[in-house]
Motif scaffolding. Structure first.
Motif, PDB file in Angstrom:
ATOM      1  N   GLY A  55      -3.345  87.012 -24.490  1.00 35.27           N
ATOM      2  CA  GLY A  55      -3.973  87.632 -25.649  1.00 35.27           C
ATOM      3  C   GLY A  55      -3.311  87.287 -26.970  1.00 35.27           C
ATOM      4  N   GLU A  56      -2.226  86.490 -26.950  1.00 35.26           N
ATOM      5  CA  GLU A  56      -1.556  86.117 -28.203  1.00 35.26           C
ATOM      6  C   GLU A  56      -2.432  85.206 -29.041  1.00 35.26           C
ATOM      7  OE1 GLU A  56       2.327  84.524 -27.516  1.00 35.26           O
ATOM      8  OE2 GLU A  56       2.868  86.105 -26.101  1.00 35.26           O
ATOM      9  N   ILE A  57      -3.109  84.280 -28.401  1.00 37.12           N
ATOM     10  CA  ILE A  57      -4.145  83.489 -29.084  1.00 37.12           C
ATOM     11  C   ILE A  57      -5.479  84.140 -28.747  1.00 37.12           C
ATOM     12  CG2 ILE A  57      -5.303  81.257 -29.196  1.00 37.12           C
ATOM     13  CD1 ILE A  57      -2.674  79.901 -28.553  1.00 37.12           C
ATOM     14  N   SER A  58      -6.138  84.654 -29.754  1.00 34.19           N
ATOM     15  CA  SER A  58      -7.326  85.472 -29.491  1.00 34.19           C
ATOM     16  C   SER A  58      -8.615  84.908 -30.071  1.00 34.19           C
ATOM     17  CB  SER A  58      -7.116  86.891 -30.039  1.00 34.19           C
ATOM     18  OG  SER A  58      -6.854  86.849 -31.443  1.00 34.19           O
ATOM     19  N   THR A  59      -8.514  83.813 -30.856  1.00 34.01           N
ATOM     20  CA  THR A  59      -9.730  83.221 -31.410  1.00 34.01           C
ATOM     21  C   THR A  59      -9.746  81.726 -31.137  1.00 34.01           C
ATOM     22  OG1 THR A  59      -8.811  82.697 -33.605  1.00 34.01           O
ATOM     23  CG2 THR A  59      -9.738  84.920 -33.288  1.00 34.01           C
ATOM     24  N   TRP A  60     -10.940  81.167 -30.992  1.00 31.93           N
ATOM     25  CA  TRP A  60     -11.089  79.732 -30.764  1.00 31.93           C
ATOM     26  C   TRP A  60     -10.697  78.941 -32.008  1.00 31.93           C
ATOM     27  CZ3 TRP A  60     -11.073  78.098 -26.135  1.00 31.93           C
ATOM     28  CH2 TRP A  60     -11.637  78.865 -25.102  1.00 31.93           C
ATOM     29  N   GLU A  61     -10.785  79.548 -33.184  1.00 26.60           N
ATOM     30  CA  GLU A  61     -10.408  78.870 -34.417  1.00 26.60           C
ATOM     31  C   GLU A  61      -8.933  78.454 -34.384  1.00 26.60           C
ATOM     32  OE1 GLU A  61     -10.910  79.619 -39.225  1.00 26.60           O
ATOM     33  OE2 GLU A  61     -10.667  81.327 -37.871  1.00 26.60           O
ATOM     34  N   GLY A 120     -11.305  75.190 -32.469  1.00 28.24           N
ATOM     35  CA  GLY A 120     -12.715  75.356 -32.147  1.00 28.24           C
ATOM     36  C   GLY A 120     -13.407  76.245 -33.169  1.00 28.24           C
ATOM     37  N   SER A 121     -14.576  76.779 -32.805  1.00 30.74           N
ATOM     38  CA  SER A 121     -15.264  77.701 -33.695  1.00 30.74           C
ATOM     39  C   SER A 121     -14.536  79.041 -33.688  1.00 30.74           C
ATOM     40  CB  SER A 121     -16.725  77.876 -33.250  1.00 30.74           C
ATOM     41  OG  SER A 121     -16.760  78.321 -31.903  1.00 30.74           O
ATOM     42  N   GLY A 122     -14.777  79.881 -34.703  1.00 24.16           N
ATOM     43  CA  GLY A 122     -13.903  81.019 -34.936  1.00 24.16           C
ATOM     44  C   GLY A 122     -14.129  82.268 -34.122  1.00 24.16           C
ATOM     45  N   ALA A 123     -15.038  82.251 -33.163  1.00 24.29           N
ATOM     46  CA  ALA A 123     -15.339  83.467 -32.418  1.00 24.29           C
ATOM     47  C   ALA A 123     -14.163  83.888 -31.535  1.00 24.29           C
ATOM     48  CB  ALA A 123     -16.588  83.262 -31.571  1.00 24.29           C
ATOM     49  N   ALA A 124     -14.133  85.176 -31.205  1.00 22.32           N
ATOM     50  CA  ALA A 124     -13.076  85.710 -30.339  1.00 22.32           C
ATOM     51  C   ALA A 124     -13.158  85.105 -28.941  1.00 22.32           C
ATOM     52  CB  ALA A 124     -13.209  87.230 -30.260  1.00 22.32           C
ATOM     53  N   ILE A 125     -12.002  84.939 -28.325  1.00 24.32           N
ATOM     54  CA  ILE A 125     -11.927  84.391 -26.971  1.00 24.32           C
ATOM     55  C   ILE A 125     -12.188  85.505 -25.960  1.00 24.32           C
ATOM     56  CG2 ILE A 125     -10.395  83.351 -25.255  1.00 24.32           C
ATOM     57  CD1 ILE A 125      -8.953  81.932 -27.559  1.00 24.32           C
ATOM     58  N   HIS A 126     -13.069  85.258 -24.995  1.00 26.96           N
ATOM     59  CA  HIS A 126     -13.334  86.192 -23.896  1.00 26.96           C
ATOM     60  C   HIS A 126     -12.658  85.658 -22.626  1.00 26.96           C
ATOM     61  CE1 HIS A 126     -17.303  87.533 -26.055  1.00 26.96           C
ATOM     62  NE2 HIS A 126     -16.207  87.951 -26.680  1.00 26.96           N
ATOM     63  N   LEU A 127     -11.830  86.483 -21.998  1.00 24.98           N
ATOM     64  CA  LEU A 127     -11.052  86.067 -20.836  1.00 24.98           C
ATOM     65  C   LEU A 127     -11.720  86.483 -19.528  1.00 24.98           C
ATOM     66  CD1 LEU A 127      -7.489  87.116 -22.089  1.00 24.98           C
ATOM     67  CD2 LEU A 127      -8.593  84.871 -22.283  1.00 24.98           C
ATOM     68  N   TYR A 128     -11.721  85.555 -18.563  1.00 23.18           N
ATOM     69  CA  TYR A 128     -12.263  85.817 -17.224  1.00 23.18           C
ATOM     70  C   TYR A 128     -11.191  85.427 -16.205  1.00 23.18           C
ATOM     71  CZ  TYR A 128     -16.789  86.151 -19.563  1.00 23.18           C
ATOM     72  OH  TYR A 128     -17.824  86.518 -20.385  1.00 23.18           O
ATOM     73  N   ALA A 129     -10.914  86.315 -15.256  1.00 21.88           N
ATOM     74  CA  ALA A 129      -9.836  86.074 -14.293  1.00 21.88           C
ATOM     75  C   ALA A 129     -10.228  86.623 -12.931  1.00 21.88           C
ATOM     76  CB  ALA A 129      -8.534  86.734 -14.775  1.00 21.88           C
ATOM     77  N   ARG A 130      -9.621  86.039 -11.884  1.00 22.44           N
ATOM     78  CA  ARG A 130      -9.799  86.577 -10.543  1.00 22.44           C
ATOM     79  C   ARG A 130      -9.028  87.886 -10.398  1.00 22.44           C
ATOM     80  NH1 ARG A 130     -10.914  83.521  -6.237  1.00 22.44           N
ATOM     81  NH2 ARG A 130     -10.898  85.568  -5.231  1.00 22.44           N
ATOM     82  N   ASP A 131      -9.322  88.645  -9.346  1.00 21.84           N
ATOM     83  CA  ASP A 131      -8.722  89.958  -9.137  1.00 21.84           C
ATOM     84  C   ASP A 131      -7.304  89.836  -8.575  1.00 21.84           C
ATOM     85  OD1 ASP A 131     -10.214  89.051  -6.684  1.00 21.84           O
ATOM     86  OD2 ASP A 131      -9.115  90.745  -5.852  1.00 21.84           O
ATOM     87  N   ASP A 132      -6.611  90.973  -8.503  1.00 18.40           N
ATOM     88  CA  ASP A 132      -5.198  90.985  -8.108  1.00 18.40           C
ATOM     89  C   ASP A 132      -4.970  90.536  -6.673  1.00 18.40           C
ATOM     90  OD1 ASP A 132      -4.159  91.744 -10.538  1.00 18.40           O
ATOM     91  OD2 ASP A 132      -4.193  93.887 -10.100  1.00 18.40           O
ATOM     92  N   PRO A 153     -20.567  81.596 -24.496  1.00 17.55           N
ATOM     93  CA  PRO A 153     -20.040  80.564 -25.395  1.00 17.55           C
ATOM     94  C   PRO A 153     -18.589  80.798 -25.804  1.00 17.55           C
ATOM     95  CG  PRO A 153     -22.229  81.243 -26.093  1.00 17.55           C
ATOM     96  CD  PRO A 153     -21.800  82.217 -25.030  1.00 17.55           C
ATOM     97  N   GLN A 154     -18.101  82.025 -25.666  1.00 17.55           N
ATOM     98  CA  GLN A 154     -16.731  82.340 -26.062  1.00 17.55           C
ATOM     99  C   GLN A 154     -15.793  82.483 -24.856  1.00 17.55           C
ATOM    100  OE1 GLN A 154     -18.960  85.352 -28.875  1.00 17.55           O
ATOM    101  NE2 GLN A 154     -16.766  85.669 -29.070  1.00 17.55           N
ATOM    102  N   GLY A 155     -16.273  82.150 -23.664  1.00 17.46           N
ATOM    103  CA  GLY A 155     -15.532  82.430 -22.454  1.00 17.46           C
ATOM    104  C   GLY A 155     -14.555  81.335 -22.053  1.00 17.46           C
ATOM    105  N   ILE A 156     -13.505  81.749 -21.331  1.00 11.44           N
ATOM    106  CA  ILE A 156     -12.565  80.844 -20.678  1.00 11.44           C
ATOM    107  C   ILE A 156     -12.095  81.517 -19.393  1.00 11.44           C
ATOM    108  CG2 ILE A 156     -10.581  81.735 -21.986  1.00 11.44           C
ATOM    109  CD1 ILE A 156      -9.325  78.938 -21.781  1.00 11.44           C
ATOM    110  N   GLY A 157     -11.962  80.736 -18.337  1.00 13.47           N
ATOM    111  CA  GLY A 157     -11.517  81.299 -17.067  1.00 13.47           C
ATOM    112  C   GLY A 157     -10.783  80.255 -16.250  1.00 13.47           C
TER     113      GLY A 157
END
Length: 443
Positions: free
Chosen positions: A164-170, A174-186, A227-231
């Motif tokens: 969460g330290e880097i929170s925007t694609w800008e 990249g473009s300036g929208a907020a980054i959305h995080l996707y992760a597998r479960d524990d 469009p703002q996702g990364i996983g």
């Protein structure tokens, strides 16, 4: 029947045709629990292959009562139903199931932890050669929405993004929208691997804002639609998303290519395992492990999108960043898709390396390259003593030579390049282990 056996042996030299397996009087013939990455598709496919090899008819998979669980069913010629149960809820659940005796075989997308090994000690040593079996190689793909313009990220950026330290694609160009995080479960071995290779190396936890998924397919589809996702995901589950190249330390940007994953040079490559407790007496469990290691099983591995452990020769283009002596090798030889790696200060081969020696020998025999057609190239990690790295790189190559010589291979040359050409950062143990490697080149 004899003709069929001979044909199978010719087609699949690692495949040993065994006697028919005993059938249980009641209940499943085999119970497998663990990794969703492996269990969602690969494990059922391997079970179907084994059942068909056993002569069962009408072999098929069907969903069980709970999500991410299924049964593989076949019928003998006498009409008896044979059932194998597969539960895919995450690697840690496989080891827990071994402990409470609700599984015969654990599927894992990460190595067994020391705590799990200790807890399962009454079943035997789960790190012994007969217990720990690498069945495939996988690359942990970092996926974006296909419209995201970024093509590469380094592991430091990944840690900052998923913390969460880097929170925007800008921030990343990249473009300036907020980054959305996707992760597998524990419970996921994929998450454990990402945590070990990326987050823990930087002392960073996963951001609480990350959306968590048990299903690999569901995570990938969610990223591909955002469009703002990364996983992060296992290689077969990239689906409609976009995988980016990864940089670790001083390495070149490495895309998630099969050749780089097969050699485990790709920074986020990982091994996929079956763990068979030495105390297990279920013959179906041992038969499935053997089948998975066979050429027939490895063909199923490849068909399911993972990287099989077949040895192949590939050309490597010389680059200016390579030592001149290495460029000379690359200009006149081809590299085999296998690497031998070593622990800190060690020249002992691990369980996968022992199997890979036999695969390399089989390749050399089939291509008439046993006599002075092979050069071994060793590398080490820098640490504080370049001379030590140079010495150990050659000693490790000599350790591989000793094993090949036992099978009649006469080497052409052995070279040690010390700490040159790192494929990972030398700042952490995981990176140093990747840099301690021996490559095999054939002429």
């Amino acid at each position: 029947m004899m003709l069929r056996v001979l044909l199978l042996l010719a087609l699949f030299p690692f495949f040993a045709v065994s006697a028919p397996l005993p059938l249980p009087d009641q209940g499943p013939a085999l119970r497998i629990q663990g990794s969703n990455t492996i269990g969602a598709g690969l494990v059922p496919a391997l079970v179907r292959g084994l059942m068909e090899q056993q002569g069962l008819q009408g072999v098929h998979s069907e969903p069980a009562e709970s999500a991410n669980e299924q049964r593989v069913i076949g019928t003998t010629r006498e009409g008896k139903t044979v059932r194998v149960e597969v539960a895919a809820h995450g690697s840690s659940t496989g080891f827990a199931a071994l402990k409470n005796h609700s599984a015969d075989l654990a599927a894992s997308s990460r190595p067994i932890k020391d705590s799990e090994r200790l807890a399962l000690a009454p079943l035997g040593d789960l790190k012994s050669p007969g217990a720990e079996h690498v069945i495939a190689i996988d690359g942990l793909a970092i996926i974006l929405n296909p419209r995201n313009p970024l093509n590469s990220l380094n592991t430091e950026q990944l840690a900052q993004i998923f913390n969460g330290e880097i929170s925007t694609w800008e921030t990343l160009g990249g473009s300036g929208a907020a980054i959305h995080l996707y992760a597998r479960d524990d419970q996921s071995g994929t998450y454990d691997t990402f945590k070990e290779l990326v987050l823990n190396r930087r002392g960073k936890p996963l951001a609480t804002s990350a959306r968590r998924f048990e299903s690999s397919e569901a995570l990938s589809d969610a990223v591909s639609q955002d469009p703002q996702g990364i996983g992060f995901i296992g290689l077969p589950y990239v689906r409609q998303a976009k995988a980016v190249a990864i940089v670790d330390g001083d390495s070149q940007p490495m895309p998630a290519l099969n050749s780089l994953i097969a050699t485990e040079d790709y920074p986020l490559s990982r091994r996929l395992y079956f763990y068979l407790p030495p105390a297990t007496r279920n013959p179906w469990a041992k038969a499935l492990v053997d089948f998975a290691q066979s050429d027939q099983g490895q063909a199923i591995v490849a068909a399911n999108g993972f990287v099989a452990q077949h040895v192949q020769a590939i050309g490597v283009a010389p680059r200016a960043s390579m030592p001149e002596a290495y460029q000379a090798i690359a200009r006149s030889a081809q590299r085999l898709t296998v690497n031998f790696r070593f622990e800190e200060g060690s020249a002992s081969l691990d369980n996968k390396a022992r199997q890979d020696v036999q695969r390399v020998v089989a390749y050399l025999e089939s291509h008439d390259k046993l006599h002075k057609q092979v050069t071994l190239v060793g590398f080490g990690d820098a640490k504080n003593d370049p001379q030590r790295a140079a010495l150990l790189s050659k000693l490790r190559a000599m350790a591989v030579r000793r094993e090949l010589v036992k099978s009649g291979v006469v080497l052409r040359d052995i070279r040690g390049f010390g700490a040159q050409m790192p494929v990972a950062a030398n700042t952490e143990d995981e990176g140093r282990i990747k840099n301690r490697r021996v490559e095999v080149w054939v002429y």
